[in-house]
Design a protein around this motif. Sequence first.
Motif, PDB file in Angstrom:
ATOM      1  N   GLY A 102       0.743  -1.090  -0.051  1.00 28.15           N
ATOM      2  CA  GLY A 102       0.256  -0.032   0.035  1.00 28.15           C
ATOM      3  C   GLY A 102       0.952   1.266  -0.116  1.00 28.15           C
TER       4      GLY A 102
ATOM      5  N   ARG B 179      -9.494   3.735   4.637  1.00 29.40           N
ATOM      6  CA  ARG B 179      -8.325   3.047   5.097  1.00 29.40           C
ATOM      7  C   ARG B 179      -8.680   2.332   6.704  1.00 29.40           C
ATOM      8  NH1 ARG B 179      -3.226   6.199   4.855  1.00 29.40           N
ATOM      9  NH2 ARG B 179      -3.398   5.595   2.821  1.00 29.40           N
TER      10      ARG B 179
ATOM     11  N   ASP C  98      -4.543  -1.490   8.035  1.00 24.43           N
ATOM     12  CA  ASP C  98      -3.560  -0.504   6.893  1.00 24.43           C
ATOM     13  C   ASP C  98      -2.705   0.086   7.698  1.00 24.43           C
ATOM     14  OD1 ASP C  98      -4.260  -2.093   4.749  1.00 24.43           O
ATOM     15  OD2 ASP C  98      -5.577  -0.257   4.029  1.00 24.43           O
TER      16      ASP C  98
END
Length: 128
Positions: free
Chosen positions: A68, A102, A106
């Motif tokens: 990511g 998000r 994450d």
Amino acid sequence: MLWSKLFRERWGNDQAAFYAPNPLDSRSWKDVYETQDRGDRVGLGLKIIREGGDYFLVHQGHIQRYLGSRRKRKVMKDCRPSSSKPELTAEEDTLNAEEPCRGILDKILFFLGDLEAASADAKRGRVL
């Protein structure tokens, strides 16, 4: 030829002969150089690394998976589950599917990547 020459200058002819890309393989000298350099910088174990704003899972210098990015994206202000949201138009619903909020996982993953990068810098600073 440039990457081959740079590889030979940095790691020597023996290493260049050992790591030379196979002509049948799709790897180039640039890929081999980047992999060897990454292995030297972060080590050969399984690591989460940050390069710029992007996070990767790396093993033996090879990027195994893109994890990511911390780069700013358009983030929806409302992160409630879809069942509690009022009815949306088809266009808004499509935007929601493309730009999910998000999650906590994450954030934890990026924190671990930042922590690993900071500890690597600290270790590098202590070596004399």
